[in-house]
Write a protein that holds these residues in place. Sequence first.
Motif, PDB file in Angstrom:
ATOM      1  N   ILE A 152       0.712  -1.111  -0.081  1.00  0.00           N
ATOM      2  CA  ILE A 152       0.135   0.105  -0.028  1.00  0.00           C
ATOM      3  C   ILE A 152       1.052   1.309  -0.177  1.00  0.00           C
ATOM      4  O   ILE A 152       0.626   2.139  -0.473  1.00  0.00           O
ATOM      5  N   SER A 153       1.883   1.172   0.731  1.00  0.00           N
ATOM      6  CA  SER A 153       2.665   2.251   1.011  1.00  0.00           C
ATOM      7  C   SER A 153       3.452   2.692  -0.416  1.00  0.00           C
ATOM      8  O   SER A 153       3.823   3.969  -0.712  1.00  0.00           O
ATOM      9  N   ASP A 154       3.840   1.601  -0.843  1.00  0.00           N
ATOM     10  CA  ASP A 154       4.701   1.699  -2.235  1.00  0.00           C
ATOM     11  C   ASP A 154       3.681   2.325  -3.434  1.00  0.00           C
ATOM     12  O   ASP A 154       4.357   3.085  -4.365  1.00  0.00           O
ATOM     13  N   THR A 155       2.700   1.705  -3.294  1.00  0.00           N
ATOM     14  CA  THR A 155       1.626   2.005  -4.522  1.00  0.00           C
ATOM     15  C   THR A 155       0.624   3.118  -4.350  1.00  0.00           C
ATOM     16  O   THR A 155       0.166   3.688  -5.268  1.00  0.00           O
ATOM     17  N   ASN A 156       0.240   3.100  -3.153  1.00  0.00           N
ATOM     18  CA  ASN A 156      -0.921   4.046  -2.968  1.00  0.00           C
ATOM     19  C   ASN A 156      -0.436   5.635  -2.792  1.00  0.00           C
ATOM     20  O   ASN A 156      -1.178   6.522  -3.431  1.00  0.00           O
ATOM     21  N   GLY A 157       0.438   5.660  -1.879  1.00  0.00           N
ATOM     22  CA  GLY A 157       0.412   7.281  -1.575  1.00  0.00           C
ATOM     23  C   GLY A 157      -0.342   7.955  -0.882  1.00  0.00           C
ATOM     24  O   GLY A 157      -1.292   7.221  -0.377  1.00  0.00           O
ATOM     25  N   GLU A 158      -0.685   9.136  -1.153  1.00  0.00           N
ATOM     26  CA  GLU A 158      -1.689   9.873  -0.375  1.00  0.00           C
ATOM     27  C   GLU A 158      -2.848   9.857  -1.438  1.00  0.00           C
ATOM     28  O   GLU A 158      -2.787  10.361  -2.365  1.00  0.00           O
ATOM     29  N   VAL A 159      -3.951   9.045  -1.021  1.00  0.00           N
ATOM     30  CA  VAL A 159      -4.902   9.129  -1.886  1.00  0.00           C
ATOM     31  C   VAL A 159      -5.816  10.373  -2.083  1.00  0.00           C
ATOM     32  O   VAL A 159      -6.188  11.030  -1.172  1.00  0.00           O
ATOM     33  N   ASP A 163      -9.498   9.528  -6.465  1.00  0.00           N
ATOM     34  CA  ASP A 163      -9.294   8.223  -6.485  1.00  0.00           C
ATOM     35  C   ASP A 163      -9.857   7.407  -5.477  1.00  0.00           C
ATOM     36  O   ASP A 163      -9.559   6.113  -5.235  1.00  0.00           O
ATOM     37  N   LEU A 164     -10.616   7.775  -4.815  1.00  0.00           N
ATOM     38  CA  LEU A 164     -11.345   6.978  -3.534  1.00  0.00           C
ATOM     39  C   LEU A 164     -11.811   5.826  -3.766  1.00  0.00           C
ATOM     40  O   LEU A 164     -11.435   4.784  -3.162  1.00  0.00           O
ATOM     41  N   LYS A 165     -12.788   5.714  -4.723  1.00  0.00           N
ATOM     42  CA  LYS A 165     -13.347   4.592  -5.174  1.00  0.00           C
ATOM     43  C   LYS A 165     -12.366   3.529  -5.482  1.00  0.00           C
ATOM     44  O   LYS A 165     -12.563   2.447  -5.059  1.00  0.00           O
ATOM     45  N   LYS A 166     -11.444   3.808  -6.366  1.00  0.00           N
ATOM     46  CA  LYS A 166     -10.490   3.072  -6.855  1.00  0.00           C
ATOM     47  C   LYS A 166      -9.804   2.378  -5.695  1.00  0.00           C
ATOM     48  O   LYS A 166      -9.295   1.358  -5.748  1.00  0.00           O
ATOM     49  N   ILE A 221      -2.677   5.349   4.488  1.00  0.00           N
ATOM     50  CA  ILE A 221      -3.928   4.286   3.834  1.00  0.00           C
ATOM     51  C   ILE A 221      -5.302   4.702   4.781  1.00  0.00           C
ATOM     52  O   ILE A 221      -6.114   4.139   4.472  1.00  0.00           O
ATOM     53  N   GLN A 222      -5.290   5.754   5.204  1.00  0.00           N
ATOM     54  CA  GLN A 222      -6.605   6.109   5.952  1.00  0.00           C
ATOM     55  C   GLN A 222      -7.599   6.557   4.873  1.00  0.00           C
ATOM     56  O   GLN A 222      -8.782   6.020   5.212  1.00  0.00           O
ATOM     57  N   ASN A 223      -7.378   7.172   3.737  1.00  0.00           N
ATOM     58  CA  ASN A 223      -8.392   7.473   2.852  1.00  0.00           C
ATOM     59  C   ASN A 223      -8.932   6.142   2.208  1.00  0.00           C
ATOM     60  O   ASN A 223     -10.168   5.942   1.839  1.00  0.00           O
ATOM     61  N   GLY A 224      -7.997   5.259   2.100  1.00  0.00           N
ATOM     62  CA  GLY A 224      -8.581   3.964   1.442  1.00  0.00           C
ATOM     63  C   GLY A 224      -9.140   3.137   2.286  1.00  0.00           C
ATOM     64  O   GLY A 224     -10.284   2.602   1.876  1.00  0.00           O
ATOM     65  N   VAL A 225      -8.934   3.156   3.562  1.00  0.00           N
ATOM     66  CA  VAL A 225      -9.572   2.114   4.794  1.00  0.00           C
ATOM     67  C   VAL A 225     -11.126   3.094   4.642  1.00  0.00           C
ATOM     68  O   VAL A 225     -12.001   2.403   4.650  1.00  0.00           O
ATOM     69  N   LEU A 226     -11.327   4.275   4.844  1.00  0.00           N
ATOM     70  CA  LEU A 226     -12.191   4.971   4.974  1.00  0.00           C
ATOM     71  C   LEU A 226     -13.406   4.838   3.568  1.00  0.00           C
ATOM     72  O   LEU A 226     -14.365   4.611   3.854  1.00  0.00           O
ATOM     73  N   ALA A 227     -12.640   4.967   2.385  1.00  0.00           N
ATOM     74  CA  ALA A 227     -13.483   4.632   1.274  1.00  0.00           C
ATOM     75  C   ALA A 227     -13.851   3.279   1.026  1.00  0.00           C
ATOM     76  O   ALA A 227     -15.162   2.992   0.434  1.00  0.00           O
TER      77      ALA A 227
END
Length: 574
Positions: A152-159, A163-166, A221-227
């Motif tokens: 996640i850290s390597d690929t996600n960055g700050e969402v 891009d939230l749905k993705k 990963i905050q935004n990803g988990v929330l999404a």
Amino acid sequence: MLPINTVKKILKKYDFKLSAADARASLAKAEKLHKAWEEVLADEGIIDETAFYEKAGKFFEVPFAALKGREIKKEVLNLIPGPVAGTHQVIAFEKSGDEIKLAMTDPTDIQTVEFLRRKTGLEPKIYITTPGDLREALHRYHAELEDELKIISDTNGEVSTGDLKKAGEEVSIINVVNSILEHAVFEGASDIHIEPAEKDVIVRYRIDGVLKPIMTLPKNIQNGVLARLKILASLKLDEHMIPQDGRFKILVQDEKLAFRVSILPVYDGEKVVMRLLHEGAKSLTLDELGFLPAPKEIVANSIKKPHGMILVTGPTGSGKTTTLYSVLGILNQPGVNISTVEDPIEYRVAGVNQSQVNPKAGFTFSSGLRALLRQDPNIIMVGEIRDQETAEIAINAAMTGHLVLSTLHTNDAATTLPRLMDMGVPPFLVAYTTNIIVAQRLVRKICEYCKKEQKLDKASAAELNKTFDIKHLLGLMKKHTKLGASEKEVMSLNFFKGEGCRRCGDTGYKGRIGIYEVLPIDADMIKMINRRATAAEMNDYARGTGMVTMLEDGLIKAKMGITTINEVLRVSKE
């Protein structure tokens, strides 16, 4: 952690060389550190760890499994979620057909074995292993989660918002969220709190009524988990400024669970609180709820009446809804029509017509209750009496031949009656429709695996005597239990406490039970209501006629070894 007497038997039977001095010193250290005695003996080099557990396997007649360097397939390892494996000190290391091989340090832990049999749907075959081997195997879970977070850290960055749905549909994010949810289910949590901080995200579970920090997630990963959670609960992904509420269901090992989701904007993002609801949960009996024999009889007689009101009171989280559902479970027969108005519907009950309040559509407790009265009900449950209108409709329903169950927010049973009158309900209506009032709190139960007797010292006994009428307490213990004898014995009461072990997360508590006060409305109480007596006067009268207060009920349960004095005092002061 093996029982000390069992360790002694193994050491003696297989001739381990252990001096009396080493035994005393290591045992004292184990008690001080809350560690297993056999682990301390191995750590100190007094015994060989592998040799001890091989002999322990022979003692228990279970095979020994060496896990160091052993290849364990990922799909087998993950049959038991990592946090559960860590808490219960058990590893799934091989699967063959309908059989699952489990390695444990304590093969006598039948409760965990039965728990995993139900959750996995497989037949467990038990092996014993060393704590060192188990720790190494457990590390594979941590490595797996670290790899997941690294991806996640390597690929996600700050969402970004766009891009939230993705982000919410990425496999790595889905795995993290699933891990949080499944761990909560296995740990018996009632709520999950996901709290954004300045530099990370904190995950806490409410277990047995107390919040416990579980893990810390990276901020990115905050935004990803929330999404992901918003997608599951069908909430708006692009809304970050107002609270949102939703709901979703998951299937965990064939058990259907509902999660009620509340999202609130806070300084560092959006906080998520999820309430876990076991949809297939069976209603409890009055005994399982924790009623003592005499109050239980009063409640049982009251729910047999064809009409009137049964009111359950207490603060949020005191178990009122569970009590009402349990009463509904007793009343739920083919020959009656039961209807409810709830906010929210916490448990689905077969055979009961349940309605969800929807204020935005104009469906409130009062309007829903009016509609229910046109549905030919025998029994009505109103989630909560919040205002005069709802109170009046509920009372009128009770007067016209319906049995009405509901809740209020009051601190004790006697305060409920003036509270209804303060809402504007005439005293004579309150007096002639109320059958019974049950006030309650939830206390944590002492863990059965680490329960120890605790003798009160003179200072504590004297303090107890100042706070309570010991003679009255003695009488209650004699009446409601088989405990208690002389006043002298009460002054040196032996209570109980939990020392803390891995099964209870070192808290000393496991599970919860209710403490209650049950106030029946008799002829004299009706007179007191009609003359608008104060709550204090009603309480004094009720106690004089035999009512056990919540505090007294709790102390009786503490004496019975169900809970602790500290726990009773903690919840009674809330």
